[in-house]
Design a protein around this motif. Structure first.
Motif, PDB file in Angstrom:
ATOM      1  N   PRO A 129       1.774 -18.592  11.134  1.00  0.00           N
ATOM      2  CA  PRO A 129       0.989 -17.667  11.993  1.00  0.00           C
ATOM      3  C   PRO A 129       1.704 -16.242  11.747  1.00  0.00           C
ATOM      4  CG  PRO A 129       2.361 -19.359  13.409  1.00  0.00           C
ATOM      5  CD  PRO A 129       2.313 -19.694  12.085  1.00  0.00           C
ATOM      6  N   LYS A 130       3.010 -16.259  11.529  1.00  0.00           N
ATOM      7  CA  LYS A 130       3.595 -14.819  11.411  1.00  0.00           C
ATOM      8  C   LYS A 130       3.191 -14.364  10.044  1.00  0.00           C
ATOM      9  CE  LYS A 130       6.655 -14.489  14.915  1.00  0.00           C
ATOM     10  NZ  LYS A 130       6.780 -13.382  15.493  1.00  0.00           N
ATOM     11  N   LEU A 131       2.806 -15.299   9.054  1.00  0.00           N
ATOM     12  CA  LEU A 131       2.499 -14.724   7.944  1.00  0.00           C
ATOM     13  C   LEU A 131       1.121 -14.042   8.030  1.00  0.00           C
ATOM     14  CD1 LEU A 131       2.277 -14.809   4.491  1.00  0.00           C
ATOM     15  CD2 LEU A 131       1.085 -17.027   4.850  1.00  0.00           C
ATOM     16  N   LEU A 132       0.225 -14.588   8.793  1.00  0.00           N
ATOM     17  CA  LEU A 132      -1.177 -14.129   9.051  1.00  0.00           C
ATOM     18  C   LEU A 132      -1.081 -12.611   9.763  1.00  0.00           C
ATOM     19  CD1 LEU A 132      -3.120 -17.243  10.483  1.00  0.00           C
ATOM     20  CD2 LEU A 132      -2.795 -16.125   7.951  1.00  0.00           C
ATOM     21  N   ILE A 133      -0.057 -12.499  10.641  1.00  0.00           N
ATOM     22  CA  ILE A 133       0.057 -11.192  11.420  1.00  0.00           C
ATOM     23  C   ILE A 133       0.681 -10.131  10.406  1.00  0.00           C
ATOM     24  CG2 ILE A 133       1.486  -9.886  13.067  1.00  0.00           C
ATOM     25  CD1 ILE A 133      -0.710 -11.464  14.266  1.00  0.00           C
ATOM     26  N   ARG A 134       1.747 -10.716   9.340  1.00  0.00           N
ATOM     27  CA  ARG A 134       2.220  -9.734   8.334  1.00  0.00           C
ATOM     28  C   ARG A 134       1.023  -9.295   7.273  1.00  0.00           C
ATOM     29  NH1 ARG A 134       7.858 -10.995   8.160  1.00  0.00           N
ATOM     30  NH2 ARG A 134       8.584 -11.005  10.489  1.00  0.00           N
ATOM     31  N   LEU A 135       0.237 -10.261   6.773  1.00  0.00           N
ATOM     32  CA  LEU A 135      -0.895  -9.992   6.047  1.00  0.00           C
ATOM     33  C   LEU A 135      -1.754  -8.940   6.519  1.00  0.00           C
ATOM     34  CD1 LEU A 135      -1.524 -13.653   4.467  1.00  0.00           C
ATOM     35  CD2 LEU A 135      -0.443 -11.648   3.351  1.00  0.00           C
ATOM     36  N   SER A 136      -2.181  -9.046   7.767  1.00  0.00           N
ATOM     37  CA  SER A 136      -2.854  -8.124   8.416  1.00  0.00           C
ATOM     38  C   SER A 136      -2.546  -6.680   8.289  1.00  0.00           C
ATOM     39  CB  SER A 136      -3.396  -8.672   9.900  1.00  0.00           C
ATOM     40  OG  SER A 136      -2.206  -8.577  10.732  1.00  0.00           O
ATOM     41  N   GLU A 137      -1.265  -6.577   8.104  1.00  0.00           N
ATOM     42  CA  GLU A 137      -0.562  -5.390   8.173  1.00  0.00           C
ATOM     43  C   GLU A 137      -1.087  -4.656   6.762  1.00  0.00           C
ATOM     44  OE1 GLU A 137       3.334  -5.541   8.618  1.00  0.00           O
ATOM     45  OE2 GLU A 137       3.491  -6.370  10.806  1.00  0.00           O
ATOM     46  N   SER A 138      -1.645  -5.289   5.949  1.00  0.00           N
ATOM     47  CA  SER A 138      -1.782  -4.694   4.749  1.00  0.00           C
ATOM     48  C   SER A 138      -3.201  -4.416   4.535  1.00  0.00           C
ATOM     49  CB  SER A 138      -1.480  -5.682   3.343  1.00  0.00           C
ATOM     50  OG  SER A 138      -2.260  -6.730   3.529  1.00  0.00           O
ATOM     51  N   ALA A 139      -3.982  -4.868   5.579  1.00  0.00           N
ATOM     52  CA  ALA A 139      -5.382  -4.478   5.675  1.00  0.00           C
ATOM     53  C   ALA A 139      -5.429  -3.396   6.728  1.00  0.00           C
ATOM     54  CB  ALA A 139      -6.234  -5.705   6.216  1.00  0.00           C
ATOM     55  N   GLU A 140      -4.571  -2.445   6.971  1.00  0.00           N
ATOM     56  CA  GLU A 140      -4.749  -1.420   7.933  1.00  0.00           C
ATOM     57  C   GLU A 140      -5.930  -0.489   7.712  1.00  0.00           C
ATOM     58  OE1 GLU A 140      -3.532  -0.604  10.651  1.00  0.00           O
ATOM     59  OE2 GLU A 140      -1.604  -1.796  10.949  1.00  0.00           O
ATOM     60  N   LEU A 141      -6.005   0.496   8.539  1.00  0.00           N
ATOM     61  CA  LEU A 141      -7.178   1.544   8.641  1.00  0.00           C
ATOM     62  C   LEU A 141      -7.069   2.298   7.266  1.00  0.00           C
ATOM     63  CD1 LEU A 141      -7.120   3.020  12.067  1.00  0.00           C
ATOM     64  CD2 LEU A 141      -8.315   1.100  11.173  1.00  0.00           C
ATOM     65  N   PRO A 142      -8.195   2.762   6.642  1.00  0.00           N
ATOM     66  CA  PRO A 142      -8.297   3.470   5.321  1.00  0.00           C
ATOM     67  C   PRO A 142      -7.462   4.803   5.599  1.00  0.00           C
ATOM     68  CG  PRO A 142     -10.389   3.587   6.534  1.00  0.00           C
ATOM     69  CD  PRO A 142      -9.641   2.594   7.326  1.00  0.00           C
ATOM     70  N   ILE A 143      -6.884   5.093   4.381  1.00  0.00           N
ATOM     71  CA  ILE A 143      -6.099   5.958   4.253  1.00  0.00           C
ATOM     72  C   ILE A 143      -6.891   7.316   3.361  1.00  0.00           C
ATOM     73  CG2 ILE A 143      -3.994   5.371   5.175  1.00  0.00           C
ATOM     74  CD1 ILE A 143      -3.116   5.082   2.101  1.00  0.00           C
ATOM     75  N   ALA A 144      -7.606   6.696   2.340  1.00  0.00           N
ATOM     76  CA  ALA A 144      -8.125   7.452   1.158  1.00  0.00           C
ATOM     77  C   ALA A 144      -9.143   8.275   2.088  1.00  0.00           C
ATOM     78  CB  ALA A 144      -8.451   6.776   0.117  1.00  0.00           C
TER      79      ALA A 144
END
Length: 965
Positions: free
Chosen positions: A672-687
């Protein structure tokens, strides 16, 4: 239940010493033409010197639409290669060829500032001087790699299936079945389509119980494949149904946004050309309808105001999109003009004809197909069971009955494992619901999954809980469960974006952030002890959100992540379930699957007992790698490659049993910690809008099919791929180093990983050797004394063959010699293979709604059945044909003293889904890694295709990971 000792594959290979040549007319471009075209294409590129090839995808589409007899074997024109590019049984008239090439060159650089260069290039090229040459093509020629894997010529991937299809179309007799017959026609194909396609025409008609009419055809696709460590070419034949779209709404036929709809076209005269002697093609051509944002209407691909089609004089105009979409059924049989058939896709809604064929149709169809094969191409021997390590067969529980609420030992074991990971704290869950019926079904499903008592206590919300709603509580000897209930309300509404899909990045960012904040306001409490909890969230069907980017799933995933929750979504379908289905049963099963998958996200997932005894080294752990590719047009507006690695240790405590690799800390963390960490790479768009970050290119020059064929082009993105490949190699090395402490089975998925890790391609893989990209190959033992690597490959792209169980009646039977066919579960290998054979097949039994469908079910013929001592006749056009796909298991690398069959058997065992009959689509570690990818890319893009959502039982099986074809 019949036990089959062999299975038959729809796979064909050359006989020893066989030869087969076919005459084609070929066309190649002289070097001068190639250089001129390259110079024109380079105009306007940011890095023109990096480009060594000219893309011809749009020209291939033009050939497919207007000259279906032409076969293109390339996606790029490479200046460095002087080789034929176009093939045809009869030469294309010169005026037709010149017209098509001229329109394409004008489209190659349509910008106003390049018009003068386009006119100059056309004057210098003089396409009228090109001429066709006749060549005999050896269809069965191939070389082999150092690992003795077949390496066919690149052109054969199109030409060999085309030649086989021509032989089938040349059969004098049609395919006959009791009560009728089917005649087939060919279809124009592009290199990106791979292989040949045939379908029956005219289409068959099905009238459902509501009086609606549906149309469909039998479908055959032929592809050329290779298999690791096999020197033989392999031809796979896939049989199924092609369904035609005819169901219209108020605005005509619904076409999914941002997707092209394929339309098969047939005329009584050539589309283009002045010579009246030219004969029309017997093949269907293929056009594609797309939505033009500027016009605000549907149009033919390359047919807009400045498109290639507008520069050509067609004998027959293409159907007007509005007329075709308003009455698609009227165009299925046009004797005096264009025939047009729109291909149905699941995104268009339900269809009265269901997917697939059962063996009752497939077996006779394949027997008819085999009559057309040349002498040099024969069916491969039937596969036999690889059961050396398997004990007595146990009959799997089907779990298909109504949900049972009583407590079982399995429930108690699950409760004990959950309690152990929580260290005595209660299991706190949340359910945000849309409808009261689904709320009640969700509560009952949780009771079933955990074996909870009938009566639940109620906890009054404290003031700090805010809008917490009602909380139910259950007490068992092992575990206390608390379920907080609340309406999902406006959280399930679509994001406030323009309905035309023109959402700027800034607008999308603002909408995502606002919904994310709404979630955190609704869930003010932080989980105790920094522990991850689960929220089951009911949302609307994806078709309820317009545009597609308004789907709130991505924002909700991030919002619940902020509040320390992992999320499991359940869809409230827009359409009511069929009146012939058991709505309550299917809803109960779906919610049970959701809670089970939710508990999986919390790390509570039992690991199958391999039952292979001491043959498997003690303490063996399992690991899997899954790659997630994000595109710039996805919800994050960023392109990226994210590796997801999962480790499973069956003998560890629940908290350490399922872990994932955290690339930031370089350590294994709870799942479950992995899932939370992975969602950090799906953050809001910056481009920001107008920026042009790296983006994945669908026309990447590297061969996506793993054939080892590399077109060797630099399209301006090769440096981008090279960077990702080298970065991935470094990550893999780090992961492997973290697995050296005990025996490890590493599982990899061919279609998912091989493009970024070329060693996994058939043309590069070598036994017991591993090669990370950019590094020398090395023996597997150097990566750790206990490492084994197994590559699996599924049916994507018809890369694994269709199959059926085969058994002959006993001698002396009245029907002696006739074949008995069906579905079989097991691990399979070729007969009399070498003891060190490394490639196996894994199959499962029927599952879900397919358990009640007869293997003799037919789409076309009436069949006799016996039920409760009564005989009758039926036809199964509206029944789902559930044929579990074959999963190829390749033991790529193992230790010197190992038996490869043992590790194939272990991989097969890891597909077992506890408590249910259907096997998982992938072994458990890969299944967990692929499911974790939802937190990197919380959309359906890049994920397996979903079945029709009008059939909830099918959707349940999809959620469980079982696959069908």
């Amino acid at each position: 239940m019949t036990r089959y000792e062999t299975i038959r594959l729809a796979r064909y290979a050359p006989a020893p010493g066989a030869e087969w040549t076919v005459a084609y007319h070929t066309l190649s471009l002289p070097e001068f033409h190639r250089k001129q075209l390259l110079n024109l294409y380079r105009l306007g590129l940011k890095k023109p010197d990096d480009c060594r090839g000219v893309p011809i995808g749009r020209l291939n589409a033009l050939f497919q639409a207007l000259t279906p007899e032409v076969i293109s074997v390339a996606k790029w024109i490479d200046v460095s290669r002087d080789e034929p590019w176009l093939y045809a049984r009869t030469p294309v008239p010169q005026d037709v060829l010149v017209a098509l090439l001229t329109a394409w060159v004008q489209d190659l650089r349509p910008e106003p500032e390049h018009r003068r260069d386009v006119r100059r290039t056309l004057r210098e090229l003089r396409f009228g001087a090109l001429h066709w040459e006749k060549h005999d093509v050896p269809m069965l020629s191939r070389s082999t790699t150092p690992s003795d894997t077949a390496a066919p010529e690149h052109r054969l991937y199109q030409l060999l299936p085309d030649a086989v299809a021509d032989l089938v179309l040349g059969l004098r007799d049609p395919f006959c079945y009791p009560g009728g017959s089917l005649a087939f026609r060919g279809v124009a194909r592009r290199p990106t389509d791979r292989g040949a396609e045939l379908f029956s025409w005219p289409p068959d008609r099905h009238d459902d119980r509501d009086g609606r009419t549906w149309w469909f055809s039998a479908l055959l696709t032929v592809t050329l494949q290779t298999a690791p460590f096999s020197p033989d070419l392999q031809v796979h034949v896939r049989s199924g149904v092609r369904r035609w779209a005819t169901r219209t709404g108020r605005n005509g036929l619904y076409l999914p946004p941002r997707r092209a709809a394929s339309v098969y076209l047939l005329t009584d005269a050539p589309w283009i050309g002045k010579d009246p002697k030219n004969q029309s093609s017997s093949r269907f051509s293929v056009g594609r309808l797309t939505y033009d944002r500027e016009l605000g209407a549907r149009r033919w691909e390359a047919g807009g105001p400045d498109g290639m089609l507008t520069r050509l004089r067609l004998r027959h105009p293409l159907p007007e999109p509005g007329e075709l979409l308003s009455c698609p059924e009227d165009w299925l049989d046009q004797a005096d003009r264009v025939t047009a058939a729109v291909v149905h896709s699941t995104a268009m809604g339900p269809h009265g004809v269901k997917h697939g064929l059962m063996p009752g149709d497939r077996v006779p169809l394949m027997e008819w197909f085999e009559r057309a094969l040349p002498e040099g191409l024969v069916r491969v021997p039937d596969q036999v069971r690889a059961d050396r390590y398997f004990g007595p067969r146990r009959r799997a529980r089907n779990g298909q009955g109504a949900p049972a609420a009583q407590d079982t030992e399995e429930n108690a074991t699950l409760r004990r494992e959950v309690a152990a990971s929580l260290e005595g704290d209660p299991l706190k869950l949340e359910f945000l619901w849309l409808t009261e019926s689904n709320r009640d079904a969700g509560i009952q499903a949780l009771r079933t999954v955990l074996g909870l008592p009938d009566e639940a206590g109620r906890i009054r919300p404290c003031k700090k809980a805010g809008r917490a709603g009602e909380t139910l509580s259950w007490q068992t000897p092992e575990l206390t469960v608390e379920l907080r209930l609340n309406r999902v309300g406006e959280l399930a509404d679509g994001l406030p974006l323009p309905t035309d899909g023109h959402a700027k990045t800034s607008a999308l960012r603002a909408a995502l952030a606002a919904r994310r904040d709404e979630v955190t306001r609704r869930l003010p409490e932080e989980p105790a002890k920094n522990r991850v909890t689960l929220a089951l969230v009911e949302i609307h069907d994806k078709q309820a959100y317009t545009p597609r980017s308004a789907d709130p799933k991505f924002a909700l995933r991030l919002g619940f992540r902020d509040a320390g929750r992992v999320t499991q979504f359940v869809v409230n379908p827009r359409r009511a379930a069929s009146r012939f289905s058991d709505t309550d049963t299917t809803r109960a099963k779906k919610f049970e699957a959701c809670w089970t998958d939710g508990l999986r996200q919390l790390g509570h997932r039992s690991v199958p007992d391999h039952r292979l005894g001491s043959a498997v080294p003690a303490g063996t752990q399992y690991a899997a790698l899954w790659l997630v590719r994000r595109r710039r047009d996805g919800p994050t507006r960023q392109a990226d490659l994210v590796p997801v690695a999962v480790r499973v240790r069956p003998d560890e405590a629940a908290a350490e049993r399922l872990t994932g690799w955290d690339h930031k800390s370089g350590a294994w963390v709870p799942y479950p910690k992995l899932l939370i960490r992975l969602s950090e790479s799906a953050e809001l768009p910056i481009a920001e809008d107008g920026e042009d970050p790296d983006e994945w290119n669908n026309d990447d020059p590297q061969d996506p099919h793993g054939t080892g064929e590399d077109e060797g082009l630099d399209t301006g993105t090769e440096g981008h791929f090279e960077r990702h490949r080298r970065a991935l190699a470094a990550t893999i090395q780090e992961i492997l180093f973290g697995l050296r402490d005990r025996p490890t089975l590493m599982l990899l998925h061919a279609q998912n990983t091989r493009q970024m890790w070329p060693w996994l391609q058939n043309g590069h893989i070598q036994p017991d050797v591993i090669q990370l990209h950019g590094r020398p190959a090395q023996r597997i033992a150097l990566q750790g004394p206990g490492l084994r690597i197994v590559r699996v490959r599924d049916h994507t792209g018809t890369e694994t063959p269709q199959w059926w169980g085969r058994k002959k009646h006993p001698q002396g039977d009245a029907n002696s010699g006739e074949e008995n066919f069906g579905i079989a579960s097991g691990l399979w290998k070729p007969p009399d293979c070498d003891p060190r054979h490394r490639v196996f097949g894994s199959t499962g039994e029927k599952a879900g709604p397919g358990t009640k469908v007869s293997v003799k079910a037919s789409r076309w013929a009436l069949r006799v059945y016996t039920r409760s001592e009564k005989r009758g006749t039926t036809i199964d056009t509206d029944k789902l044909a559930w044929n579990p796909s074959l999963l190829e298991i390749t033991v790529a690398a193992c230790q010197h003293e190992d038996d490869p069959e043992l590790w194939a058997a272990l991989t097969h065992r890891l597909r077992q889904s506890p408590g249910r009959a259907p096997l998982l689509a992938l072994p458990l570690p890969l299944h967990l890694a692929r499911k974790a990818a939802e937190y990197v890319l919380p959309t359906t893009q890049g994920q397996p295709s979903e079945p029709d959502e009008d059939d909830e039982a099918v959707q349940l099986s999809f959620d469980l990971g079982a696959t069908t074809e």
